[in-house]
Design a protein around this motif. Structure first.
Motif, mmCIF file in Angstrom:
data_model
loop_
_atom_site.group_PDB
_atom_site.id
_atom_site.type_symbol
_atom_site.label_atom_id
_atom_site.label_comp_id
_atom_site.label_asym_id
_atom_site.label_seq_id
_atom_site.Cartn_x
_atom_site.Cartn_y
_atom_site.Cartn_z
ATOM 1 N N GLY A 57 0.825 -1.213 0.000
ATOM 2 C CA GLY A 57 0.000 0.000 0.000
ATOM 3 C C GLY A 57 0.853 1.254 0.000
ATOM 4 N N LYS A 58 1.912 1.217 0.804
ATOM 5 C CA LYS A 58 2.815 2.378 0.847
ATOM 6 C C LYS A 58 3.438 2.600 -0.523
ATOM 7 C CE LYS A 58 4.260 2.821 5.653
ATOM 8 N NZ LYS A 58 4.115 1.491 6.299
ATOM 9 N N ALA A 59 3.874 1.488 -1.140
ATOM 10 C CA ALA A 59 4.480 1.599 -2.467
ATOM 11 C C ALA A 59 3.479 2.190 -3.454
ATOM 12 C CB ALA A 59 4.954 0.229 -2.940
ATOM 13 N N MET A 60 2.216 1.730 -3.352
ATOM 14 C CA MET A 60 1.189 2.248 -4.263
ATOM 15 C C MET A 60 0.970 3.737 -4.057
ATOM 16 S SD MET A 60 -1.728 -0.674 -4.284
ATOM 17 C CE MET A 60 -1.517 -2.157 -5.258
ATOM 18 N N ARG A 61 0.926 4.132 -2.784
ATOM 19 C CA ARG A 61 0.674 5.548 -2.519
ATOM 20 C C ARG A 61 1.823 6.417 -2.994
ATOM 21 N NH1 ARG A 61 -0.430 6.623 3.227
ATOM 22 N NH2 ARG A 61 0.455 4.572 3.674
ATOM 23 N N SER A 62 3.056 5.939 -2.792
ATOM 24 C CA SER A 62 4.186 6.764 -3.225
ATOM 25 C C SER A 62 4.249 6.828 -4.751
ATOM 26 C CB SER A 62 5.493 6.233 -2.653
ATOM 27 O OG SER A 62 5.711 4.924 -3.093
ATOM 28 N N LEU A 63 3.919 5.714 -5.381
ATOM 29 C CA LEU A 63 3.894 5.678 -6.845
ATOM 30 C C LEU A 63 2.831 6.629 -7.377
ATOM 31 C CD1 LEU A 63 5.432 4.131 -8.981
ATOM 32 C CD2 LEU A 63 3.677 2.383 -8.934
ATOM 33 N N SER A 64 1.694 6.633 -6.704
ATOM 34 C CA SER A 64 0.596 7.503 -7.110
ATOM 35 C C SER A 64 0.992 8.963 -6.972
ATOM 36 C CB SER A 64 -0.633 7.204 -6.257
ATOM 37 O OG SER A 64 -1.637 8.151 -6.511
ATOM 38 N N ASN A 107 9.735 -0.626 -7.981
ATOM 39 C CA ASN A 107 9.611 -1.006 -9.381
ATOM 40 C C ASN A 107 8.156 -0.811 -9.811
ATOM 41 O OD1 ASN A 107 9.378 -2.243 -11.851
ATOM 42 N ND2 ASN A 107 10.115 -4.253 -11.170
ATOM 43 N N PRO A 108 7.886 0.223 -10.618
ATOM 44 C CA PRO A 108 6.495 0.525 -10.953
ATOM 45 C C PRO A 108 5.769 -0.663 -11.584
ATOM 46 C CG PRO A 108 7.932 2.269 -11.722
ATOM 47 C CD PRO A 108 8.819 1.164 -11.239
ATOM 48 N N GLU A 109 6.432 -1.344 -12.522
ATOM 49 C CA GLU A 109 5.752 -2.432 -13.224
ATOM 50 C C GLU A 109 5.254 -3.501 -12.251
ATOM 51 O OE1 GLU A 109 4.686 -2.677 -16.246
ATOM 52 O OE2 GLU A 109 5.492 -0.685 -16.710
ATOM 53 N N LYS A 110 6.063 -3.781 -11.230
ATOM 54 C CA LYS A 110 5.678 -4.795 -10.252
ATOM 55 C C LYS A 110 4.441 -4.334 -9.469
ATOM 56 C CE LYS A 110 7.731 -6.737 -6.283
ATOM 57 N NZ LYS A 110 8.912 -6.640 -5.436
ATOM 58 N N ILE A 111 4.478 -3.079 -9.045
ATOM 59 C CA ILE A 111 3.355 -2.548 -8.267
ATOM 60 C C ILE A 111 2.093 -2.478 -9.135
ATOM 61 C CG2 ILE A 111 2.547 -0.625 -6.844
ATOM 62 C CD1 ILE A 111 4.952 -2.151 -5.702
ATOM 63 N N TYR A 112 2.275 -2.109 -10.418
ATOM 64 C CA TYR A 112 1.121 -2.073 -11.327
ATOM 65 C C TYR A 112 0.479 -3.460 -11.389
ATOM 66 C CZ TYR A 112 2.765 2.463 -13.078
ATOM 67 O OH TYR A 112 3.155 3.767 -13.199
ATOM 68 N N THR A 113 1.337 -4.497 -11.487
ATOM 69 C CA THR A 113 0.811 -5.859 -11.557
ATOM 70 C C THR A 113 -0.053 -6.157 -10.329
ATOM 71 O OG1 THR A 113 2.776 -6.536 -12.765
ATOM 72 C CG2 THR A 113 1.467 -8.292 -11.778
#
Lengths: 227, 292, 283
Positions: free
Chosen positions: B166-173, B185-191
């Motif tokens: 979730g943290k990774a998603m929020r920071s990516l967002s 790694n954005p691609e991994k989180i996107y998956t």
């Protein structure tokens, strides 16, 4: 010719511009300087109508332009460039310029020469280097009928050669009676060319004066270097 | 008239829960991957039809049918990401282009379902029970729908707030470059985002399939309502979709008290326009950071 | 027999060309992602049908269809002027659902799901009608060519490339976006009228969503901001669509198969050749 009176603007509680007042006199080169986040670009956006001020008045030769739409402010005589260059990517050099004003090929060539951009007229803007795009944007803002020219960091990201050319361009503008308001980070550039320098910090005017007075000022040094 | 008000409110909550379910996966993808994924509607359709196929046609028990439908739906959304979206990201396509391709995927899936199952509507008949509370009635499935929307909302909240993912998603967002710099790694989180969207979409699809009729294009109006819900709730917040869904559901039901029921879509669309014009950040009002 | 078939195809290609060309003006030239173009085609079809069924001569009904669609188009552009990109796309797509709701429920005007049959032919002879639609199509090519190469057309393109820059150069971008939509939807309405008079029938299925993918694939395969591209795109994809009829044996899935092919072609173009055949810009 342009005067700001007590202009303020907040973004979600943060005061980007705080009761800012200053004046730009005719046939001068006035520079806005200040650390990052001082509110320089916000002031530019407020003057050109892209951002609406929360309060305060902006007068261009005695006409209040604070509530006008951007295109009306442009028609009132303010021409500008952007920190991040905004050219029309999919259009040719010529078409980019024709949007500013209907001109014949001769006038277009002349204006391109004056900014030292030597490229075929049909070249697409997207095919130009970043520095060349800046020159195209400058040419476009010069071509648009105006009484005040506002340049947002014209030297940012351009090579030293173009930087020298910019200096020449600005000098010749002044010689021809033009008025310029400039945002610039390059101190050598600013001090070498400006008539008046306005120092902004945290949205306020910290100091206003001739370049040589500004260089000596303690407060200005503090704003840049920290206490 | 007031005697039917409680029933109307319940009906509005049911409709709203369905919109919220549809919107949840849609807005998660928008939040993390930054494009409007119409194909979420395809996942809803696919899951509903698979559940119908396994449970009603092949007679597999319903729990196993649901599980199979969810797994296949996740595989479907992952292949969409792998075959279409990832290639578009590689060539740095704009979010509009990605959105158009997701619309094409939605139309493709609807047509595929049409070719396999035919155009006639299907119903899944599962054990159901009606509870009569005097002032209103509600069926078991409807109760499950309302509870699921709350449950999935909580699940989403836990994932986003309490886990590393979730943290990774929020920071990516918030800022893709900054997230990459700190080793995400954005691609991994996107998956992972697509997997969660697949779970949300397929559960929604199964529940919607239990409550409403199935038809090949069912995903289209549902995902439009999902979009409206996300915007009205606040599209920059994942939770906004839940709030927006319930709000739209209630207003629609109360609105058709005054207007013929055929104008239901007009009501929600008018609300969408009002929000876009006057409150573009939605009910929750989360503002996107200014880029200047 | 083959002759009649060819006439029918060319008539549809002419009408589709007008639709795709007019869509190109807003999406390709002005950068407004309008996914609800079919709504304006439908408004034109319904307006023309209702007028013609009430005895209004065709040359008035066809023109009125364009005007009415254009008024709606201008109004939508005015309301949505602040929206961009995917937001505008979703809102315009939402219009399709409004159109479906209204056409199904305003029974006294549209007869709802029953539709409006018996719309009179403009020209009885199919061959002559084909020539007529081709002429209008050619006229629209000419007018759109003039428009997009005019000063106004350049301003459309400036708005597409950078709306803020266009506004600080003194262009009223609000006004020009409305003009772009109004011009585009005028021709969408005309095309709708031609369609209604040709099919002699209109019902709410004119607002089918897959038609949006059909239009987009023709537009993007041909190429954004290219007049030639739109015409060629319509030709090639219509031919592809017709050939499916001969490949797929089971007639009940021809429609579904066609949609699947178009969707796949659209995705492949977006991935591998986003500028299509003659495109000049990316969206």
């Amino acid at each position: 010719m342009l005067s700001l009176n007590n202009v303020s603007k907040s973004f979600g509680g943060v005061k980007a511009v705080d009761k800012c007042s200053f004046e730009v006199k005719e046939n001068t080169i006035t520079s806005l300087i200040g650390p990052n986040g001082a509110g320089k670009t916000t002031i530019f956006n407020i003057i050109s109508g892209l951002t609406k001020a929360d309060s305060g008045t902006i007068r261009l030769s005695d006409r209040n332009i604070a509530d006008l739409a951007p295109y009306k402010i442009a028609k009132a005589g303010i021409s500008r460039t952007f920190q991040l260059t905004k050219v029309f990517r999919n259009m040719s050099i010529k078409d980019n310029l024709l949007i500013a004003k209907n001109a014949n090929d001769n006038d277009i060539k002349k204006i391109l020469e004056s900014v030292y951009l030597h490229k075929p007229l049909e070249t697409l803007a997207s095919e130009l280097s970043y520095g060349q795009q800046r020159l195209l944007e400058l040419a476009r803002s010069l071509l648009m009928p105006h009484s005040l020219l506002m340049l947002d960091e014209p030297t940012a990201g351009v090579n030293p050669e173009i930087r020298r050319e910019l200096k020449l361009i600005l000098r010749s503008l002044k010689k021809n009676g033009k008025t310029v308001l400039l945002i610039e980070h390059d101190m050598e550039f600013v001090m070498g060319i400006s008539d008046v320098v306005i120092v902004l910090n945290e949205g306020k005017v910290l100091k206003e004066g001739k370049p040589k007075d500004i260089v000596k000022d303690k407060k200005v040094l503090e704003a840049y270097l920290g206490k | 008239m007031p005697s039917i008000l409680p029933q109307l409110i319940i009906n509005g909550l049911i409709a709203g829960s369905i919109y919220a379910l549809a919107a949840s996966g849609f807005s998660l993808v928008y939040y993390v991957v930054k494009f409007m994924n119409f194909a979420q509607g395809a996942i809803i359709t696919i899951a509903a039809y698979l559940f119908f196929l396994f449970g009603s046609v092949l007679g597999i028990n319903y729990a196993l049918s649901a599980l199979l439908s969810i797994i296949i739906s996740i595989l479907a959304i992952l292949s969409m990401n792998l075959i279409v979206y990832e290639n578009l990201r590689k060539r740095k396509a704009t979010n509009v282009v990605t959105m158009i391709s997701s619309l094409a995927l939605l139309i493709f899936s609807s047509a595929l379902v049409l070719a396999i199952f035919g155009s006639s509507t299907k119903t899944i008949s599962l054990y159901n029970k009606t509870f009569d509370f005097g002032i209103f009635t509600v069926t078991l499935i409807q109760l499950i729908i309302i509870c699921s929307s709350v449950f999935l909302f909580l699940l989403l909240w836990v994932v986003l707030k309490k886990t590393r993912l979730g943290k990774a998603m929020r920071s990516l967002s918030d800022n893709k470059e900054a997230a990459q710099v700190i080793g995400i790694n954005p691609e991994k989180i996107y998956t992972y985002a697509f997997i969660i969207a697949g779970i949300l979409g397929s559960i929604s699809g199964i529940l919607i399939g239990l409550e409403q009729n199935l038809y090949p294009r069912m995903g289209v109006p549902i995902i439009i309502k999902g979009f409206i819900s996300s915007v009205v709730g606040g599209i920059n917040s994942v939770y906004g979709s839940i709030v927006g869904g319930l709000f739209i559901g209630l207003v629609e039901i109360l609105g058709i008290w005054f207007l013929p029921s055929g104008y239901r879509d007009v009501i929600s669309f008018s609300i969408l326009l009002l929000f876009l014009l006057f409150k573009p950040n939605g009910i929750l009002g989360v503002k996107k950071r200014d880029d200047s | 027999m083959i002759h009649e078939y060819l006439i029918s195809i060319l008539t549809f290609i002419s009408i589709y060309s007008i639709i795709v060309l007019s869509l190109n003006v807003v999406i390709g030239f002005t950068g407004l992602i309008n996914l609800g173009h079919i709504v304006f085609v439908g408004i034109g079809a319904y307006a023309s049908a209702i007028l013609a069924l009430n005895g209004v001569p065709w040359y008035i009904s066809i023109f009125a269809a364009g005007i009415l669609a254009s008024v709606f188009g201008a109004a939508i552009a005015a309301i949505t002027s602040r929206l961009k990109g995917d937001y505008l796309a979703m809102v315009t797509l939402g219009l399709v659902f409004i159109a479906v709701a209204v056409s199904r429920n305003w029974i006294s005007l549209t007869r709802g799901a029953l539709g409006l049959p018996g719309i009179p032919d403009i020209i009885k002879n199919n061959f002559h009608y084909m020539i007529f639609t081709m002429a209008i199509s050619a006229l629209s090519v000419f007018l759109f060519y003039r428009l997009t190469n005019s000063e106004t057309g350049k301003i459309f393109q400036a708005i597409r490339d950078n709306e803020v820059a266009a506004s600080v150069l003194g262009k009223n971008t609000y006004f020009y976006k409305i003009i772009s939509m109004a011009a585009s939807t005028f021709f969408a309405g005309i095309a709708g009228s031609l369609l209604a008079h040709h099919l002699n029938f209109v019902d709410p299925t004119i607002f089918e969503l897959d038609f949006i993918v059909t239009m987009l694939v023709m537009l993007i395969a041909g190429g954004l901001a290219s007049i030639t591209g739109s015409v060629v795109g319509v030709f090639i994809l219509y031919a592809l669509s017709e050939s499916i009829r001969f490949i797929v044996v089971n007639p009940s899935i021809v429609g579904a198969f066609r949609e699947m092919v178009f969707a796949v072609v659209l995705i492949l173009i977006l991935i591998f050749r986003p500028r299509g055949m003659f495109g000049k810009v990316d969206i």
